[in-house]
Enzyme design. Structure first.
Site, PDB file in Angstrom:
ATOM      1  N   ASP A 158       0.837  -1.194   0.000  1.00 28.26           N
ATOM      2  CA  ASP A 158       0.000   0.000   0.000  1.00 28.26           C
ATOM      3  C   ASP A 158       0.873   1.246   0.000  1.00 28.26           C
ATOM      4  O   ASP A 158       1.778   1.377   0.828  1.00 28.26           O
ATOM      5  CB  ASP A 158      -0.920  -0.006   1.231  1.00 28.26           C
ATOM      6  CG  ASP A 158      -2.062   0.993   1.083  1.00 28.26           C
ATOM      7  OD1 ASP A 158      -2.374   1.387  -0.055  1.00 28.26           O
ATOM      8  OD2 ASP A 158      -2.631   1.386   2.115  1.00 28.26           O
TER       9      ASP A 158
ATOM     10  N   HIS B 106      -4.476  13.819   1.002  1.00 25.88           N
ATOM     11  CA  HIS B 106      -4.670  12.966   2.182  1.00 25.88           C
ATOM     12  C   HIS B 106      -3.435  13.048   3.084  1.00 25.88           C
ATOM     13  O   HIS B 106      -3.557  13.196   4.304  1.00 25.88           O
ATOM     14  CB  HIS B 106      -4.921  11.519   1.746  1.00 25.88           C
ATOM     15  CG  HIS B 106      -4.895  10.528   2.875  1.00 25.88           C
ATOM     16  ND1 HIS B 106      -5.955  10.387   3.756  1.00 25.88           N
ATOM     17  CD2 HIS B 106      -3.953   9.652   3.281  1.00 25.88           C
ATOM     18  CE1 HIS B 106      -5.646   9.449   4.650  1.00 25.88           C
ATOM     19  NE2 HIS B 106      -4.443   8.994   4.389  1.00 25.88           N
TER      20      HIS B 106
ATOM     21  N   GLU C 157     -10.475   3.882   3.951  1.00 25.26           N
ATOM     22  CA  GLU C 157      -9.602   4.694   3.100  1.00 25.26           C
ATOM     23  C   GLU C 157      -9.942   4.383   1.650  1.00 25.26           C
ATOM     24  O   GLU C 157      -9.897   3.228   1.221  1.00 25.26           O
ATOM     25  CB  GLU C 157      -8.121   4.405   3.375  1.00 25.26           C
ATOM     26  CG  GLU C 157      -7.668   4.936   4.731  1.00 25.26           C
ATOM     27  CD  GLU C 157      -6.157   5.021   4.895  1.00 25.26           C
ATOM     28  OE1 GLU C 157      -5.438   4.290   4.175  1.00 25.26           O
ATOM     29  OE2 GLU C 157      -5.708   5.805   5.740  1.00 25.26           O
TER      30      GLU C 157
ATOM     31  N   GLU D  75      -9.218   4.091  -2.041  1.00 24.43           N
ATOM     32  CA  GLU D  75      -8.005   3.926  -2.850  1.00 24.43           C
ATOM     33  C   GLU D  75      -8.340   3.208  -4.155  1.00 24.43           C
ATOM     34  O   GLU D  75      -9.388   2.580  -4.277  1.00 24.43           O
ATOM     35  CB  GLU D  75      -6.961   3.064  -2.102  1.00 24.43           C
ATOM     36  CG  GLU D  75      -6.622   3.577  -0.715  1.00 24.43           C
ATOM     37  CD  GLU D  75      -5.369   2.936  -0.126  1.00 24.43           C
ATOM     38  OE1 GLU D  75      -4.584   2.340  -0.895  1.00 24.43           O
ATOM     39  OE2 GLU D  75      -5.187   3.042   1.101  1.00 24.43           O
TER      40      GLU D  75
ATOM     41  N   ASP E  77      -8.949   0.379   2.310  1.00 28.38           N
ATOM     42  CA  ASP E  77      -7.950   0.031   3.318  1.00 28.38           C
ATOM     43  C   ASP E  77      -8.524   0.411   4.689  1.00 28.38           C
ATOM     44  O   ASP E  77      -8.230   1.474   5.244  1.00 28.38           O
ATOM     45  CB  ASP E  77      -6.659   0.810   3.005  1.00 28.38           C
ATOM     46  CG  ASP E  77      -5.587   0.600   4.052  1.00 28.38           C
ATOM     47  OD1 ASP E  77      -5.625  -0.429   4.747  1.00 28.38           O
ATOM     48  OD2 ASP E  77      -4.717   1.481   4.179  1.00 28.38           O
TER      49      ASP E  77
ATOM     50  N   ARG F 248      -7.943   3.986  13.600  1.00 32.04           N
ATOM     51  CA  ARG F 248      -7.105   5.179  13.791  1.00 32.04           C
ATOM     52  C   ARG F 248      -6.481   5.254  15.166  1.00 32.04           C
ATOM     53  O   ARG F 248      -5.395   5.829  15.326  1.00 32.04           O
ATOM     54  CB  ARG F 248      -7.942   6.440  13.538  1.00 32.04           C
ATOM     55  CG  ARG F 248      -8.537   6.523  12.147  1.00 32.04           C
ATOM     56  CD  ARG F 248      -7.472   6.544  11.088  1.00 32.04           C
ATOM     57  NE  ARG F 248      -8.039   6.682   9.742  1.00 32.04           N
ATOM     58  CZ  ARG F 248      -7.340   6.512   8.627  1.00 32.04           C
ATOM     59  NH1 ARG F 248      -6.052   6.174   8.690  1.00 32.04           N
ATOM     60  NH2 ARG F 248      -7.910   6.651   7.460  1.00 32.04           N
TER      61      ARG F 248
ATOM     62  N   GLN G  68      -3.562   3.022  15.128  1.00 34.52           N
ATOM     63  CA  GLN G  68      -2.549   3.595  14.232  1.00 34.52           C
ATOM     64  C   GLN G  68      -1.722   4.678  14.940  1.00 34.52           C
ATOM     65  O   GLN G  68      -0.494   4.695  14.844  1.00 34.52           O
ATOM     66  CB  GLN G  68      -3.249   4.179  13.001  1.00 34.52           C
ATOM     67  CG  GLN G  68      -2.305   4.633  11.894  1.00 34.52           C
ATOM     68  CD  GLN G  68      -3.063   5.158  10.668  1.00 34.52           C
ATOM     69  OE1 GLN G  68      -4.292   5.168  10.619  1.00 34.52           O
ATOM     70  NE2 GLN G  68      -2.323   5.601   9.672  1.00 34.52           N
TER      71      GLN G  68
ATOM     72  N   LYS H  85      -4.163  -1.759  10.245  1.00 31.42           N
ATOM     73  CA  LYS H  85      -4.539  -1.993   8.851  1.00 31.42           C
ATOM     74  C   LYS H  85      -4.698  -3.463   8.495  1.00 31.42           C
ATOM     75  O   LYS H  85      -5.318  -3.779   7.486  1.00 31.42           O
ATOM     76  CB  LYS H  85      -3.443  -1.424   7.929  1.00 31.42           C
ATOM     77  CG  LYS H  85      -3.072   0.018   8.194  1.00 31.42           C
ATOM     78  CD  LYS H  85      -4.027   0.945   7.504  1.00 31.42           C
ATOM     79  CE  LYS H  85      -3.502   2.373   7.522  1.00 31.42           C
ATOM     80  NZ  LYS H  85      -4.351   3.264   6.744  1.00 31.42           N
TER      81      LYS H  85
ATOM     82  N   THR I 210      -8.890  -5.764   4.238  1.00 35.19           N
ATOM     83  CA  THR I 210      -8.884  -4.848   3.092  1.00 35.19           C
ATOM     84  C   THR I 210      -9.941  -5.372   2.130  1.00 35.19           C
ATOM     85  O   THR I 210     -10.015  -6.579   1.891  1.00 35.19           O
ATOM     86  CB  THR I 210      -7.504  -4.846   2.395  1.00 35.19           C
ATOM     87  OG1 THR I 210      -6.505  -4.459   3.342  1.00 35.19           O
ATOM     88  CG2 THR I 210      -7.475  -3.886   1.215  1.00 35.19           C
TER      89      THR I 210
ATOM     90  N   GLU J 198     -10.360  12.523   7.881  1.00 37.16           N
ATOM     91  CA  GLU J 198     -10.286  13.858   7.285  1.00 37.16           C
ATOM     92  C   GLU J 198     -11.639  14.577   7.352  1.00 37.16           C
ATOM     93  O   GLU J 198     -11.721  15.732   7.733  1.00 37.16           O
ATOM     94  CB  GLU J 198      -9.833  13.751   5.829  1.00 37.16           C
ATOM     95  CG  GLU J 198      -8.422  13.220   5.672  1.00 37.16           C
ATOM     96  CD  GLU J 198      -8.139  12.775   4.258  1.00 37.16           C
ATOM     97  OE1 GLU J 198      -8.314  11.557   3.973  1.00 37.16           O
ATOM     98  OE2 GLU J 198      -7.761  13.624   3.431  1.00 37.16           O
TER      99      GLU J 198
HETATM  100 CA    CA Z   1      -3.909   3.195   2.946  1.00 32.52          CA
END
Ligand code: CA
Length: 436
Positions: free
Chosen positions: A136, A143, A208, A210, A242, A246, A249, A262, A266, A383
């Site tokens: 990834d 972002h 996320e 992507e 993904d 948080r 993380q 993560k 996925t 975000e």
């Molecule tokens: Ca990602």
């Protein structure tokens, strides 16, 4: 090399499969590859056409292919498409052209092909390949700035960002096709003022947005893929979620980057939208803002700068349990575009292999979260909710900063270009279920 145009890109062509004409995802100009099980049948390769799936194994068994198309159809007949991806662009394109001929309005072979179509609504879709490795990246610059600002207000972008396509090696075993449930993970989190971390369910579950890149033929260990050849290794694209915890993380990411935040899951859209189908939607890589460094030589090629980007509109919808109970339509959280990637996909591939690392057919690469510069195109809740401080209002009267159990996140992606028939990826969706 960017795939050349042929009759399969002609916007005037239509299919005898009525639902394909004007279909938002799968008109005859798309013809994506996937693996499906028809009702009561075993997994096999197929092609999406309108609201139907063409059985490639059945078509191969009937002897509908010759030459390169036959080699590719055989490779696409099994339970996984790794052999097809390994073959590369030539046979893949031959199979696409032959299937186009079979499904086109003027086809003389409709009677033979019609029994090989299954209604998509009655089929089960699988992961199209066995994924050996998953990487990834972090190529969505807006972002990177938005998230960086939350973690490091004074220097949101790391100093290497504009030189190195940043990435990490992800977890292949937990990749699932659209529709698979997402179990809320447990792990360690530490509140800002607490002395020690606690173990438990994530309280800040996020998505996320992507693009996923399916690798075609790989490269040998010790033989980097030069930027001039990187395109030849792209078999196609998909949508990729993904999922991210948080709170885990923030506690774990230094010094080695994401791990349990993560690796629990996925999700990908199950159709491989091929490099050939995407050819009309290639664009110039947007010029770097004034003052940004040029990419180092090994990442620079005029051809990639001229056509290395893709015009794909990306949308995210959220549907809560309460919304579904009241028959409320999913709520659109954002709409953005893949043009907001700072690095081209070819640059990601070249950088990945420049030290000699070998990619294998059917490896999966994530681009990194794609956010626009505008809030309407932010590609994660982290975000959109400003790090959890601003709650998002939903049509049910509920609000969200992060995902709750029962929430379904649905990604959509559509490639558009003037004078072309738009094509789509199909859904990339997942519903949060309570942790075990
Ligand atoms: Ca990602």
């Amino acid at each position: 090399m960017i795939p050349t145009f042929d009759e399969t890109h002609d916007p005037a062509r239509r299919s005898w499969v009525a639902s394909a004409n004007g279909h938002a995802e799968f008109p005859i100009q798309n013809l994506p590859f996937g693996v499906f099980s028809p009702e009561g049948g075993s997994p096999r390769g197929g092609i999406a056409i309108g609201d139907w799936i063409l059985d490639l194994k059945g078509a191969f068994d009937m002897g509908l292919f010759r030459g390169d198309a036959e080699i590719a159809a055989m490779a696409a007949s099994g339970r996984k498409l790794n052999p097809l991806l390994e073959l590369g662009a030539g046979p893949r394109r031959a199979l696409r052209r032959r299937c186009f001929t079979l499904l086109e309005e003027m086809s003389t072979e409709r009677a033979a092909v019609e029994p090989l179509l299954h209604p998509a609504s009655t089929c089960k879709l699988h992961l199209p390949t066995t994924i050996g490795d998953y990487t990834d990246f972090y190529a969505g610059i807006h972002h990177a700035v938005n998230v960086g600002r939350q973690f490091r207000p004074h220097s949101p972008l790391p100093p290497n960002y504009k030189y190195v396509p940043i990435g990490y090696h992800g977890r292949a075993s937990s990749i699932r096709p659209s529709g698979a449930e997402v179990h809320r993970p447990r792990g360690q989190r530490k509140f800002p003022n607490a002395e020690v971390p606690v173990f438990g369910l994530t309280q800040r579950l996020d998505y996320e947005l992507e693009l996923g890149v399916w690798i075609g033929p790989g490269n040998e260990l010790g033989r980097p893929i030069p930027i001039t050849e990187a395109d030849d290794h792209i078999a196609g694209l998909c949508l990729l979620n993904d999922w991210s915890a948080r709170d885990f993380q923030a506690w774990e990411y230094q010094p080695l980057g994401p791990f349990l935040a993560k690796n629990f899951m996925t999700t990908v859209s199950p159709w491989i939208v091929t490099a050939e189908a995407l050819a009309p939607f290639r664009l110039a890589q947007p010029p770097r803002p004034r003052g940004d460094p040029l990419p180092l030589d090994y990442l620079q090629h005029s051809h990639d700068q001229k056509a290395g980007a893709y015009a794909i509109e990306l949308v995210v919808f959220l549907s809560t349990e309460a919304m579904r109970a009241r028959n409320l339509a999913p709520h659109r959280l954002s709409r953005g575009t893949s043009v907001d990637l700072y690095w081209s996909i070819a640059q990601l591939i070249t950088h990945h292999t420049c030290g000699g690392c070998n990619l294998n057919a059917a490896d999966l690469i994530g681009t990194g979260t794609i956010s626009s510069s505008e809030e309407t195109g932010f590609g994660s809740l982290l975000e959109l909710s400003h790090g959890g401080e601003k709650r998002i209002a939903l049509p049910s009267g509920e609000t969200r900063a992060f995902l709750e159990d029962g929430d379904e996140v649905i990604f959509g992606g559509h490639a558009h270009a003037l004078g072309r028939i738009s094509i789509g990826f199909g859904a990339c969706a997942g519903t949060i279920v309570p942790g075990a």
